[in-house]
Structure formats: C-alpha cells, structure tokens
Design an enzyme around this catalytic site. Sequence first.
Site, PDB file in Angstrom:
ATOM      1  N   HIS A  57     -32.100  12.603 -17.185  1.00 55.99           N
ATOM      2  CA  HIS A  57     -31.536  11.329 -17.670  1.00 55.99           C
ATOM      3  C   HIS A  57     -30.150  11.136 -17.119  1.00 55.99           C
ATOM      4  O   HIS A  57     -29.172  11.379 -17.813  1.00 55.99           O
ATOM      5  CB  HIS A  57     -31.497  11.346 -19.197  1.00 55.99           C
ATOM      6  CG  HIS A  57     -31.372   9.988 -19.817  1.00 55.99           C
ATOM      7  ND1 HIS A  57     -30.168   9.394 -20.104  1.00 55.99           N
ATOM      8  CD2 HIS A  57     -32.316   9.119 -20.228  1.00 55.99           C
ATOM      9  CE1 HIS A  57     -30.380   8.217 -20.680  1.00 55.99           C
ATOM     10  NE2 HIS A  57     -31.670   8.034 -20.764  1.00 55.99           N
ATOM     11  N   ILE A  63     -26.371  10.175 -17.741  1.00 54.74           N
ATOM     12  CA  ILE A  63     -25.908   9.376 -18.881  1.00 54.74           C
ATOM     13  C   ILE A  63     -26.519   9.998 -20.138  1.00 54.74           C
ATOM     14  O   ILE A  63     -27.722  10.267 -20.180  1.00 54.74           O
ATOM     15  CB  ILE A  63     -26.357   7.904 -18.759  1.00 54.74           C
ATOM     16  CG1 ILE A  63     -25.767   7.265 -17.501  1.00 54.74           C
ATOM     17  CG2 ILE A  63     -25.954   7.107 -20.011  1.00 54.74           C
ATOM     18  CD1 ILE A  63     -26.355   5.897 -17.188  1.00 54.74           C
ATOM     19  N   GLY A  66     -28.925   7.330 -25.556  1.00 55.67           N
ATOM     20  CA  GLY A  66     -28.449   6.677 -26.768  1.00 55.67           C
ATOM     21  C   GLY A  66     -28.993   7.310 -28.035  1.00 55.67           C
ATOM     22  O   GLY A  66     -28.278   7.427 -29.038  1.00 55.67           O
ATOM     23  N   VAL A  67     -30.247   7.738 -27.996  1.00 57.60           N
ATOM     24  CA  VAL A  67     -30.820   8.354 -29.200  1.00 57.60           C
ATOM     25  C   VAL A  67     -30.093   9.656 -29.551  1.00 57.60           C
ATOM     26  O   VAL A  67     -30.004  10.006 -30.729  1.00 57.60           O
ATOM     27  CB  VAL A  67     -32.346   8.594 -29.080  1.00 57.60           C
ATOM     28  CG1 VAL A  67     -33.082   7.287 -28.963  1.00 57.60           C
ATOM     29  CG2 VAL A  67     -32.683   9.509 -27.924  1.00 57.60           C
ATOM     30  N   GLU A  71     -28.143  10.672 -32.884  1.00 57.96           N
ATOM     31  CA  GLU A  71     -28.402  11.957 -33.549  1.00 57.96           C
ATOM     32  C   GLU A  71     -27.094  12.685 -33.831  1.00 57.96           C
ATOM     33  O   GLU A  71     -26.922  13.280 -34.908  1.00 57.96           O
ATOM     34  CB  GLU A  71     -29.335  12.825 -32.706  1.00 57.96           C
ATOM     35  CG  GLU A  71     -29.579  14.211 -33.261  1.00 57.96           C
ATOM     36  CD  GLU A  71     -30.274  14.252 -34.619  1.00 57.96           C
ATOM     37  OE1 GLU A  71     -30.065  15.248 -35.342  1.00 57.96           O
ATOM     38  OE2 GLU A  71     -31.018  13.307 -34.956  1.00 57.96           O
TER      39      GLU A  71
END
Length: 155
Positions: A57, A63, A66-67, A71
């Site tokens: 990723h 990067i 986002g998840v 978290e």
Amino acid sequence: MQDTAPQNTGMDIQRILRLLPHRYPFLLVDRVVECVAGSHIRAYKNVTFNEPFFQGHFPGAPIMPGVLILEALAQTGGLLAVSGMESLDDKLFLFTGLDGVKFRRQVVPGDRLDLECSNLRMKLKLCKMEARAFVDGKLAAEAQITAAIGDRPKG
C-alpha cells in the site's frame, strides 16, 4: 481538603501493552503523552518505512491505509475508556461504529501520527468520543467513534 481533580498520566509502551490486547503488527499506539480519565487523551504512532502494510500500500508510493489510521484512533480511544477502570482481565474494548469520517491528508513513512480523543461519553458499557489524527499539526483524519466494553471470549 482532598484534591479531586482528574489525574493526568502518560503511558509508556509497557503500560499500553497491559491495557490493550493488540500486539505487533496490529498495535498502533507507541506512547500516550497525556491521559485524563473520563476527559481526553493524546498519544502518537511513529510511522516507519518498515511497517508491513507499506509492502502493498502502495509499492513506490507508501501511504498508511485510512482504516489503520482509524484503528490507531480507536486504540487510543480504548486507552481513554479503560484508563479509569480497576481490572480489565476479562474485558475487551470493541469498536462498534464510526460517523463523520474524513481523511484530510496522506500519512507516509517518517510521519509522527498524533492521536487525540475527547468528549468521552459513557452510558452503561457504551461510549462515544471525538477522534482526530494530526501530522505536523495538520489534521489528517477525524471521526466520531462509538465502542462498547464487552466480555473477553473464553477460550
């Protein structure tokens, strides 16, 4: 006269490990700078190039997903929620919902992700809080997090 003001406490990684069940590679809080039980918490995650998620990723343009930022915020909120509790041996802090999620900037290797949760509202075993993540003082992500304190599964 007894001082009843909430106590401000930081937490090193050993205290975080005692309070959260997460472990590498899923523990996403490195240190708590400030925690006032029932009020607010400030923590951080040092984002390094050798994080396992950067392999895919994205290759050549790493990067933080986002998840995983969410978290990290949820783990920070969990530390706030449990900070005033006596015993957590048979309990887990379980993520139940997100509202108003917005991502404002990318988080990349070398960043320090500053994590803040506040406005903790608890009713029975449910809690709701405002969560924000910053990099270099600039907002990277924000959300309202809801969670529940539940029983740890017997195994």
